[in-house]
Structures are given as C-alpha cells and as structure tokens.
Design an enzyme around this catalytic site. Sequence first.
Site, PDB file in Angstrom:
ATOM      1  CB  SER A 249      23.425  29.806 -42.297  1.00 31.75           C
ATOM      2  OG  SER A 249      23.918  31.070 -42.674  1.00 31.75           O
ATOM      3  CG  ASP A 513      27.380  28.520 -48.929  1.00 33.53           C
ATOM      4  OD1 ASP A 513      27.085  29.718 -49.077  1.00 33.53           O
ATOM      5  OD2 ASP A 513      27.220  27.920 -47.849  1.00 33.53           O
ATOM      6  CG  HIS A 550      23.847  30.041 -47.490  1.00 35.22           C
ATOM      7  ND1 HIS A 550      24.981  29.500 -46.931  1.00 35.22           N
ATOM      8  CD2 HIS A 550      23.221  30.696 -46.490  1.00 35.22           C
ATOM      9  CE1 HIS A 550      25.048  29.817 -45.655  1.00 35.22           C
ATOM     10  NE2 HIS A 550      23.980  30.542 -45.357  1.00 35.22           N
TER      11      HIS A 550
END
Length: 629
Positions: A249, A513, A550
């Site tokens: 991330s 995602d 994610h």
Amino acid sequence: MTPRPFAVARTKRFLAWAAITASCGAAMLSACGGGGGGGGGGGFASVTGPALPQLAAAQPGKLANCTSLTGFTFANTTITSASLVAADAVTSTADGVTLKLPAHCVVVGKMNPRTGIDGKSYAINFEMRLPSSWSGRFFHQVNGGNDGFITTDTTRAFGRKLGGSPTSNGLIEGFAVLTSDAGHAPNSASYPNDPATGLGISGQVFGLDPQARKDYGYAAVGSLTPMAKSLIAAAYGRGPDRSYMVGASNGGRHAMVAAARYAADYDGILAGSPGFNLPKSRIAEEWANQILMGAATSIDPVTNRPAIWSSFSLVDLTYVSNRVLAKCDALDGAVDGIVQDVQGCQSAFSLANDVATCAAGQAPDGTCLTSVQKTALAKLFAGPKNSAGKALYSDWPWTNGIYGASWRGYMTGVTNGAGVGTNKYGNNVGFVSAAAFIFSTPPADPTVMTGLGPTMIDWTLNYDFDKAEALINGTTPVFAESSMSFMTPPDPTNLSKLRDRGAKLIVFHGTADPVFSYNDTIAWYKGLMAANSGDASNFARVFNVAGMTHTQGGPSTDQFDFVTALVAWVEQGRAPDSVVGTARTAAQNPDMTGSGIPAGRTRPLCPYPKFPKYKGTGSLDDAANFVCP
C-alpha cells in the site's frame, strides 16, 4: 463456483487504512522451487536481457552487543532503550496465526527532533529488532496508510512479509528489522477525535508542516537507512551484507520511491499493492465519493447527507461479480471461480450488455441494476476525469472481486450484507482528510474540517476536478515541494541505477484492489519495459494476484511469500518465474465464503504479462496443473 451473499462484521475504513499493510501477514510457502520453468508454482527461470552484476549472498553473524547500544551515536539520533528479549517470550498474531519469535534485541530511538512550522513537536521515531542469530540481512519494513505509527505491537511487527495469514516473518528468518513512524505522529491533543466514535483528523494534520510532508514522502527513509546500517554494525561488528525494503500500500509506494531515490542502499525491494501515484489516487477517491453519493437512495441520519452505503448492496455487487465470472472465468481454461486472464476479461465483459437493466419502477434484486447504478459503475471504473475529459488517474479492471468485504468497505463504507450502515465518512474521515491536508497545496483549514461534521463531507461533495491537478502539483513559498514531488518516484521508469548494480525489484498487485488501481501499476511497468528495450524482467517483475483486493482478501490465493523469492533472485540469481499462492480459510479471509474456492487451493502467481493457464488435466486446486506460459 460463484459468490453468494454472506455477512461479515462491518469494519472501520479508517482503521483499515491506518493499518492497511501493517495488518497484512505473510506465508513462508514454497516460493522457491527447483530451477527451470514456471510450471506448477515456485519455479525459477533464467533472467532475460543483458547480463547484470550478481550480488554475493549474505553471510550469517551473531549479536555481539545489545544493552550497550544505548550509547550508540549517530547524527541527530537518540537511543532511548535497548533490551534483550528471550526466545518465545514474545509472539506475533495475525489472522488467527500466532508465531513465537526468536531471541532478539529491541532498540528504540528517534531522529531529527524539531518543532514544525505548525508549532507541533516532530521526530522520526523508530524501533529495530535485531535477532541473536543473524542472517546478515537488513529488513526495512515500511508502513501503510499515512504512517504515523511504529509497528511495535505483536499483531503487526517484526518484519511483515505480506500476503494473508503469516507463517513466518523477517525476524524469524534472521533479518535485522527496522520500523518507523516516518517522522510524525497524530496531533490528537490539538485536533481531538469525535467523542462518540473516536475518529477524527489528527492523523493527517501533519500535512500542515512541509518537512513532515517530505519525511512522509521520502526523507525519513533517507535519514533512517544509513543510521540503521550503522546501528547494525554496532550490534554485530559489521554492517549488513544485503539490504531489503518491504512494504505494501503506502509501504509499496515507499518501496517504489526507494527503488528510484535510494537505489544504492537497497539490494532487493518488494512493493505490494503500491500506491506510487498516491496523490492521484486520492482524486479517484473524491471521484468515487461524488458518484456513489449521486447513486445513493438514502440520507445518512448522522450527517444528513446522501448515504454512500445505500448506493449498492451486497446483493447488487454479487450480481455484477457473477456476471463477470460468467464471461471471464473460463478464459484461462478452467471454470474455478477465479478470473486469471484479467486483460482478456476487459474485452470479454461489457457492463452495458452483460448486466441487465431493471425495468422502470423495479428495484434491484440480484437480477438487474438500475440505470442509475449502471451509469455510476461505468463512471467509477473509467476513473476520474476533468470537465475536458482528461484522465486524472487510472481506470480499473473488471474482476469478480468487487463483492468482497474489502472492496465494499472501501467504496461504500459497509462490509456486511444488511444494506444499511454508517456512512463511510463516519467510518473513515482519514481518506478525505488526507486529500485535504497532505495532498492539497495549500492544505485545508483543520479548524473547519474537524470531527465527523458535514463540513468534511461537503468538502468531498464540492471537490472540483478541474482544480485537482493544481492541488496535487501546486507549491507555495512555504510548501515548496508538491505532493506529486514528495510522494512519487522522481522518474518512475528510470531504474537504471538499481538495475546496473544487480539489485532487484518485485511488485505484486491484486486485480480487484479498490484503493490503488492494478491498471496503474501495469501502465508503469509497460513504461519501465519500454525504457529497457522492451524487457525489464532481468531486474524487475510484476505479479498479479487474481481477485485479491487491497494487499489481501477477495476470492483469491492471497497467501504467498515473495520475500524468499526476492532473496533468491538477489543473492543466487534465480529469477522467479512463478510464486505459489494459497487460498486461505473463510475464517482467515471472509471473502472466501461462498466463493467456491476451497481452502488450501494453490495457484502459480505469474509475472506480467503471463497468467496461470490450466494444463487441461488434474485437480483445479493444485498449482502443479497450471502453467505460466
């Protein structure tokens, strides 16, 4: 084989963002098979392209000093404590998996203390975990979210190796592990959270200080890296033989920035679900906010604004997911609940033609979407644009992972199947306030945008996409570096310094995602290939994880270990032609419920542009029956 509605506990999006990578576990699975092709999973192939330098393997060592490290000296650095931890005295738990940790030394300190222009105190706070039995390697674990925390608690720390449900970590594997807060901590006393929910903007107001912005973007890594290597030398009698950076991330963004800015300092870099265009992705967040509020059918009772959670129910998104599966599941040769050929799916699936439109007056019931919903989804997946039609970020690929709790939690603010819940701004003001304070120049006024009041939601409702590029590229005499400058790699497709010294980069990204677009990562990689005569695979590879949301989750084989593969590539020259991914249990990954994907299923994760294809015989749950052609 297809998803069905299920209920999982509603999560707070702010907490998910703040811990987005720190909460990710890792699996020490069979990432390193024998030499040769990329058949069933975990194989290695010879690198392509011109020969590059081969870096030597790290050599083990023993911890020589610990408590005496309180006397360690380095510019603008203070060590506040150094203590020994016995083997098995500390555990690390994530996704129901608890690991006992080896004997190690814990060193806590800070660098560069100062007072910011906002009058607040700042420093780069850090922690290092130094194993008694050392592999000779340095592991810089970079955080997700907006940083601002040190992963010292036992559910986060000790060298996260990414993926879901850990079976090992960097400390267990003998790495010397560094974590930090990247130079800021929440100013909760100055900007208190909402008393009813405990949520607020305190974690983002460091954006009022230009140096804190720069530290968050790249400068903290620049300060910490030489200090950490010097401290390692003081602890073991020599510095690290090999150095690695690992993050997902925002941590993936840190990693990609380091590949460009600090290529001389890191031999192997692993970037998971990277938000390397993070300021642009925040424009996409505001785009999604406005679109979904426009499709809302209810008013949120807390804010008296359109309730995003009412735009799409779990039934609605499961229906779309099933339609994607119907068109795309078989493209890889196996009908198995996973869309592996994500590129082919973009041609095969049509929202307009493959998703039915409800008749006038008909409510969506799992067999259709309203015309308003279809228009909203089309705009959402096309990505943000200004009034002239210029793209401001990436588009998004169609996959069946959009029914997952992570996708829905991020986009609509609820992860349960009830169709009602708190407006997502009640769940997370962090996304909006990050765009307002960190990625806008000049930043918004925090005395106005506080707590959970309607001013925060009105800011996103009134966000002007014709001014968006000016905000993320803007500077002032006080804020002399734009957010695109301090947050992104200075020249993303020029990694020649990393390449030419024999260092390696692995990137992985889930195709579903909702935070950072998989398509954006692929566009970057295509640029990198073009800058390297059409092939960058001798030093950089991108792996897609089909259906993963994610960093983990979604109907996917999201338990994997790219760190072991990266070390083998860096130190032994064995390039990863595939890495095995494993499907977790529904208890570990609620998105597996109803997916038709059994726990324990394995798949080879393939480097772009390859994807797993079924050989035509054998179990669909065994990676050995798939190839990366």
